[in-house]
Structures are given as structure tokens and as C-alpha cells.
Design an enzyme around this catalytic site. Structure first.
Site, PDB file in Angstrom:
ATOM      1  N   PRO A  14     -15.344  29.093  31.936  1.00 19.98           N
ATOM      2  CA  PRO A  14     -14.420  30.176  32.413  1.00 19.98           C
ATOM      3  C   PRO A  14     -13.407  29.486  33.468  1.00 19.98           C
ATOM      4  O   PRO A  14     -13.648  28.178  34.257  1.00 19.98           O
ATOM      5  CB  PRO A  14     -15.422  30.861  33.466  1.00 19.98           C
ATOM      6  CG  PRO A  14     -16.594  30.591  32.727  1.00 19.98           C
ATOM      7  CD  PRO A  14     -16.785  29.424  32.240  1.00 19.98           C
ATOM      8  N   ASN A  15     -12.242  30.189  33.605  1.00 23.12           N
ATOM      9  CA  ASN A  15     -11.021  29.661  34.555  1.00 23.12           C
ATOM     10  C   ASN A  15     -10.453  28.111  33.841  1.00 23.12           C
ATOM     11  O   ASN A  15      -9.400  27.829  34.714  1.00 23.12           O
ATOM     12  CB  ASN A  15     -11.503  29.455  35.998  1.00 23.12           C
ATOM     13  CG  ASN A  15     -12.047  30.976  36.344  1.00 23.12           C
ATOM     14  OD1 ASN A  15     -11.238  31.876  36.178  1.00 23.12           O
ATOM     15  ND2 ASN A  15     -13.021  30.750  36.888  1.00 23.12           N
ATOM     16  N   ARG A  22      -4.118  26.168  38.326  1.00 23.86           N
ATOM     17  CA  ARG A  22      -5.174  26.587  39.077  1.00 23.86           C
ATOM     18  C   ARG A  22      -5.557  25.417  39.881  1.00 23.86           C
ATOM     19  O   ARG A  22      -5.909  24.278  39.709  1.00 23.86           O
ATOM     20  CB  ARG A  22      -6.472  26.639  38.098  1.00 23.86           C
ATOM     21  CG  ARG A  22      -7.813  26.771  38.826  1.00 23.86           C
ATOM     22  CD  ARG A  22      -8.866  26.807  37.851  1.00 23.86           C
ATOM     23  NE  ARG A  22     -10.192  26.763  38.567  1.00 23.86           N
ATOM     24  CZ  ARG A  22     -11.357  26.749  38.197  1.00 23.86           C
ATOM     25  NH1 ARG A  22     -11.462  25.925  37.041  1.00 23.86           N
ATOM     26  NH2 ARG A  22     -12.370  26.825  38.788  1.00 23.86           N
ATOM     27  N   TYR A  27      -7.825  20.097  40.522  1.00 23.81           N
ATOM     28  CA  TYR A  27      -8.077  19.714  39.033  1.00 23.81           C
ATOM     29  C   TYR A  27      -6.980  19.230  38.574  1.00 23.81           C
ATOM     30  O   TYR A  27      -6.777  18.857  37.481  1.00 23.81           O
ATOM     31  CB  TYR A  27      -8.183  21.220  38.598  1.00 23.81           C
ATOM     32  CG  TYR A  27      -9.616  21.994  38.937  1.00 23.81           C
ATOM     33  CD1 TYR A  27     -10.626  21.518  38.745  1.00 23.81           C
ATOM     34  CD2 TYR A  27      -9.480  23.316  39.573  1.00 23.81           C
ATOM     35  CE1 TYR A  27     -12.011  21.861  39.244  1.00 23.81           C
ATOM     36  CE2 TYR A  27     -10.494  23.587  40.138  1.00 23.81           C
ATOM     37  CZ  TYR A  27     -11.952  23.043  39.863  1.00 23.81           C
ATOM     38  OH  TYR A  27     -12.942  23.639  40.281  1.00 23.81           O
ATOM     39  N   ASN A  78     -17.586  21.316  29.605  1.00 24.17           N
ATOM     40  CA  ASN A  78     -17.170  21.662  31.054  1.00 24.17           C
ATOM     41  C   ASN A  78     -17.488  23.231  31.146  1.00 24.17           C
ATOM     42  O   ASN A  78     -16.609  23.921  30.705  1.00 24.17           O
ATOM     43  CB  ASN A  78     -16.026  21.215  31.511  1.00 24.17           C
ATOM     44  CG  ASN A  78     -15.661  21.527  33.036  1.00 24.17           C
ATOM     45  OD1 ASN A  78     -16.409  22.203  33.537  1.00 24.17           O
ATOM     46  ND2 ASN A  78     -14.712  20.885  33.485  1.00 24.17           N
ATOM     47  N   ALA A  81     -17.752  27.160  36.408  1.00 25.52           N
ATOM     48  CA  ALA A  81     -19.057  27.628  37.318  1.00 25.52           C
ATOM     49  C   ALA A  81     -20.385  28.203  36.542  1.00 25.52           C
ATOM     50  O   ALA A  81     -21.357  28.126  37.476  1.00 25.52           O
ATOM     51  CB  ALA A  81     -18.378  28.883  38.040  1.00 25.52           C
ATOM     52  N   HIS A  84     -23.538  26.051  37.358  1.00 23.61           N
ATOM     53  CA  HIS A  84     -24.460  26.166  38.390  1.00 23.61           C
ATOM     54  C   HIS A  84     -25.469  27.340  38.357  1.00 23.61           C
ATOM     55  O   HIS A  84     -26.344  27.295  39.379  1.00 23.61           O
ATOM     56  CB  HIS A  84     -23.508  26.638  39.643  1.00 23.61           C
ATOM     57  CG  HIS A  84     -22.352  25.584  39.622  1.00 23.61           C
ATOM     58  ND1 HIS A  84     -22.435  24.116  39.759  1.00 23.61           N
ATOM     59  CD2 HIS A  84     -21.069  25.686  39.591  1.00 23.61           C
ATOM     60  CE1 HIS A  84     -21.176  23.517  39.658  1.00 23.61           C
ATOM     61  NE2 HIS A  84     -20.321  24.660  39.679  1.00 23.61           N
ATOM     62  N   GLU A 102     -22.343  16.492  30.064  1.00 22.14           N
ATOM     63  CA  GLU A 102     -21.832  17.451  30.852  1.00 22.14           C
ATOM     64  C   GLU A 102     -20.499  16.825  31.617  1.00 22.14           C
ATOM     65  O   GLU A 102     -20.667  15.699  32.039  1.00 22.14           O
ATOM     66  CB  GLU A 102     -22.781  18.040  31.806  1.00 22.14           C
ATOM     67  CG  GLU A 102     -22.426  18.622  33.156  1.00 22.14           C
ATOM     68  CD  GLU A 102     -23.263  19.057  34.236  1.00 22.14           C
ATOM     69  OE1 GLU A 102     -24.592  18.519  33.892  1.00 22.14           O
ATOM     70  OE2 GLU A 102     -23.129  19.513  35.439  1.00 22.14           O
ATOM     71  N   HIS A 104     -17.091  17.222  34.371  1.00 22.80           N
ATOM     72  CA  HIS A 104     -16.441  17.902  35.433  1.00 22.80           C
ATOM     73  C   HIS A 104     -15.206  17.287  35.630  1.00 22.80           C
ATOM     74  O   HIS A 104     -15.226  15.936  36.001  1.00 22.80           O
ATOM     75  CB  HIS A 104     -17.482  18.620  36.557  1.00 22.80           C
ATOM     76  CG  HIS A 104     -18.504  19.223  36.259  1.00 22.80           C
ATOM     77  ND1 HIS A 104     -18.487  20.515  35.940  1.00 22.80           N
ATOM     78  CD2 HIS A 104     -19.769  18.679  35.872  1.00 22.80           C
ATOM     79  CE1 HIS A 104     -19.684  20.826  35.704  1.00 22.80           C
ATOM     80  NE2 HIS A 104     -20.453  19.749  35.553  1.00 22.80           N
ATOM     81  N   ARG A 111     -18.258  18.638  46.859  1.00 24.94           N
ATOM     82  CA  ARG A 111     -17.487  19.901  47.172  1.00 24.94           C
ATOM     83  C   ARG A 111     -18.775  20.895  47.906  1.00 24.94           C
ATOM     84  O   ARG A 111     -19.629  20.491  48.540  1.00 24.94           O
ATOM     85  CB  ARG A 111     -16.956  20.324  45.949  1.00 24.94           C
ATOM     86  CG  ARG A 111     -16.042  19.596  45.384  1.00 24.94           C
ATOM     87  CD  ARG A 111     -15.420  20.029  44.052  1.00 24.94           C
ATOM     88  NE  ARG A 111     -14.587  21.311  44.521  1.00 24.94           N
ATOM     89  CZ  ARG A 111     -14.257  22.306  43.421  1.00 24.94           C
ATOM     90  NH1 ARG A 111     -14.294  21.858  42.161  1.00 24.94           N
ATOM     91  NH2 ARG A 111     -13.505  23.129  43.726  1.00 24.94           N
TER      92      ARG A 111
END
Ligand code: DQA
Length: 152
Positions: A14-15, A22, A27, A78, A81, A84, A102, A104, A111
Site C-alpha cells: 500500500p501507498n 509521498r 522516501y 516491501n 504498512a 506491521h 523484506e 523497506h 521511526r
């Protein structure tokens, strides 16, 4: 006989379709199209084929993994969210048994608290974060090693 070329699925959650616009201070300014082109180029350089998929929907990501499970030898994910909290995605990775890494873009450990937990970490060979697009390259390199080694 030359070894068959490996195919890896690079999955964006997502996103991540909004990369470039964004939160660029977190990012970066690269769009998803540009990121995918850079990943493709890197992969081609080491003889790996890559296919890409992005979705804002948990089920679509899971369906894509199921659909491709017989034709891919590795997964770079990736999950955004979903990282999590998506036990369904975690189970999908575990169910297919595909070696996964994985990735990111940002360093999730530096963060907000909620980002420090990854429910997919245990079913992945490694977690790479905070390296921007280089993280994807490193993930591909790791999976391309035969057999991919877990980080000690
Ligand atoms: C991200 C980090 C996640 O916490 C966040 O929800 C994202 C992007 C990263 O690439 O740094 O969407 O996975």
C-alpha cells in the site's frame, strides 16, 4: 547446460504507488516506475528476471503470490504498512515457501514505535531497511546466491 535464469517477484504494498510524491523527505523523489526500472536493470546485470506487482489491497498481494508461486524462485517484498500487522501476508509467504527478503526504503527502526514490529520478518531470510533502492538490489543479490543464506 547453462543454469536456468531465476525469476523473482518484486512486490510493493500500500501507498508505494505514490512514491515520488509521498513524503519525499522520507522516501525520496524516485517514482515507482523509476524504482522498478532501476531494479530491473540491476537484476538483468546479474542474470535475474524480475516481475513486479503493486497493490493497495492485502488480498490482491496474497492472490498475486499464490498465482505466481510455481514460476518464481524468490520474493522481494516491501509490504508497506502491512508489514506491521498483516498475519495473512505472513502466512501467505510461509505457505508458499518461497525464499523472501523484506525490504523497506526507510529505516523502520528509527521511526515511530509501531513501525519497529514486522510480522513478516520471521518468514523472510532477511530484513533490509534504510538503504533506499539499494536495499532492493541487496535483496536480489541475496536471493540470487545459491542457496540464499540467512543472515547469521
Ligand atoms: C515502508 C515503511 C512502512 O512503515 C510504511 O508503512 C511504508 C513504507 C518503507 O519502505 O520504508 O509504506 O515499508
Amino acid at each position: 547446460m547453462p543454469a536456468k535464469r531465476k525469476t523473482f517477484l518484486v512486490m510493493h504494498g500500500p501507498n508505494l504507488n505514490l512514491l515520488g510524491e509521498r513524503e519525499p523527505e522520507i522516501y525520496g523523489s524516485m517514482t515507482l516506475t523509476e524504482l522498478n526500472a532501476a531494479i530491473r536493470k540491476h537484476a538483468a546485470g546479474i542474470g535475474v528476471r524480475v516481475i513486479f506487482f503493486q497493490s493497495n489491497h492485502e488480498g490482491s498481494l496474497i492472490d498475486c503470490l499464490h498465482r505466481n508461486r510455481k514460476r518464481i524462485q524468490g520474493l522481494i517484498i516491501n509490504a508497506g504498512a502491512l508489514t506491521h500487522y498483516s498475519f495473512a501476508l505472513r502466512d501467505a509467504i510461509a505457505s508458499t515457501g518461497i525464499p523472501a527478503v523484506e525490504v523497506h526504503l526507510s529505516d523502520i527502526h528509527k521511526r515511530e514505535e509501531f513501525r519497529k514490529t514486522s510480522v513478516i520478518r520471521e518468514v523472510c531470510l532477511d530484513q533490509i531497511c534504510g538503504l533506499g533502492m539499494t536495499g532492493y538490489f541487496n535483496g536480489i543479490n541475496l536471493l540470487a546466491r545459491n542457496p540464499p543464506k540467512k543472515r547469521p
